[in-house]
Design an enzyme around this catalytic site. Structure first.
Site, PDB file in Angstrom:
ATOM      1  N   HIS A 174       0.583  -1.276   0.050  1.00 45.35           N
ATOM      2  CA  HIS A 174       0.144  -0.155  -0.129  1.00 45.35           C
ATOM      3  C   HIS A 174       0.951   1.126  -0.009  1.00 45.35           C
ATOM      4  O   HIS A 174       2.071   1.165   0.151  1.00 45.35           O
ATOM      5  CB  HIS A 174      -1.019  -0.055   1.303  1.00 45.35           C
ATOM      6  CG  HIS A 174      -0.335  -0.095   2.652  1.00 45.35           C
ATOM      7  ND1 HIS A 174       0.347   1.135   3.047  1.00 45.35           N
ATOM      8  CD2 HIS A 174      -0.030  -0.997   3.367  1.00 45.35           C
ATOM      9  CE1 HIS A 174       0.974   0.929   4.317  1.00 45.35           C
ATOM     10  NE2 HIS A 174       0.843  -0.448   4.341  1.00 45.35           N
ATOM     11  N   CYS A 190       3.128  -5.075   6.704  1.00 41.24           N
ATOM     12  CA  CYS A 190       2.816  -4.799   5.332  1.00 41.24           C
ATOM     13  C   CYS A 190       3.668  -4.142   4.761  1.00 41.24           C
ATOM     14  O   CYS A 190       4.837  -3.822   5.253  1.00 41.24           O
ATOM     15  CB  CYS A 190       1.514  -3.762   5.575  1.00 41.24           C
ATOM     16  SG  CYS A 190       0.068  -4.539   5.906  1.00 41.24           S
TER      17      CYS A 190
END
Length: 261
Positions: A174, A190
């Site tokens: 992301h 992440c």
């Protein structure tokens, strides 16, 4: 005086004027009785009012890639691999993400990865993609950081940034609202990119794209002068990340959290 009497008196006055002054002079005297002559006005075509442009958050993405250190900037590099074009390879220890182009080339992006105790490796696939995603901190993260909000709507201030590509149910590639984190090991598992790089990768990949995450140990430092040796070691690291037989290999310190930022 009634309306009929007024009309009769006016007619008599006009007749007297016509007799004494002549018809032409009488017309001049009583021009004020004529209805006004309307001047023709040029017709103005109605102007179409353009609708106000809806705010496009994609335009809010700055050129953050250019602000990174040169080694972390998006660039095409030599990357010989047996993996098919379109594969995403995350080099965790060196904070790089490679998008395989084929022909021995790849687009390389600088990334931010998991801090100590929150790294993982294995083979996944992109299951869904979202533009300007909302962020819901998971219970495990709130337990560690109780000051966090329970939800942040999508937008430039959102920690997930401009785009999110979900890897399974627990992790994402992301964007970020903190470009300074690129090149560092500080996430909860992440993979972070600058927003413009996240948009670039988002436009290249699709649901089902293969994602290989290399372990912290085993991925060699890229050496352009010794490319054959580096290629062999890099491919060994990729092969080691293959899920055999488990779907992924993960290293944690403590309990394994879910759906992390």
């Amino acid at each position: 005086m009634s309306k009929i009497q007024s009309t009769t008196a006016l007619a008599a006055l006009l007749a007297a004027a016509a007799l004494t002054c002549g018809p032409a002079r009488a017309q001049e005297m009583f021009t004020f009785l004529r209805p006004p002559v309307l001047q023709s006005q040029p017709q103005v075509q109605p102007q179409a009012i353009a609708p106000e442009a809806a705010p496009d958050q994609a335009n809010a993405v700055d050129d953050e890639n250019a602000q990174l250190a040169p080694r972390l900037q998006r660039q095409v590099v030599d990357y010989p691999t047996r993996e098919a074009a379109g594969t995403v390879i995350v080099d965790t220890p060196h904070t790089f993400l490679y998008y395989v182009l084929g022909g021995g080339k790849a687009t390389r992006y600088g990334i931010g990865v998991g801090r100590q105790g929150f790294t993982w490796s294995g083979v996944k696939a992109i299951e869904r993609k979202t533009e300007w995603p909302d962020w819901y901190p998971p219970p495990e993260m709130i337990a560690r950081q109780p000051y966090l909000p329970r939800m942040i709507s999508g937008g430039p201030g959102n920690p997930l940034g401009a785009r999110a590509m979900y890897i399974g149910t627990e992790y994402r590639i992301h964007g970020t609202n903190d470009p300074s984190s690129i090149g560092k090991h500080m996430s909860s598992g992440c993979i972070r990119m600058t927003n413009d790089n996240a948009v670039d990768l988002y436009n290249r990949v699709s649901v089902g794209t293969k994602v290989i995450v290399l372990p912290m140990s085993g991925a060699p430092t890229r050496d352009a002068k010794r490319m054959p040796a580096w290629q062999a070691k890099a491919q060994d690291a990729i092969d080691d990340a293959e899920p055999a037989p488990a779907p992924e290999r993960t290293s944690w310190s403590g309990n394994r959290p879910t759906r992390l930022y």
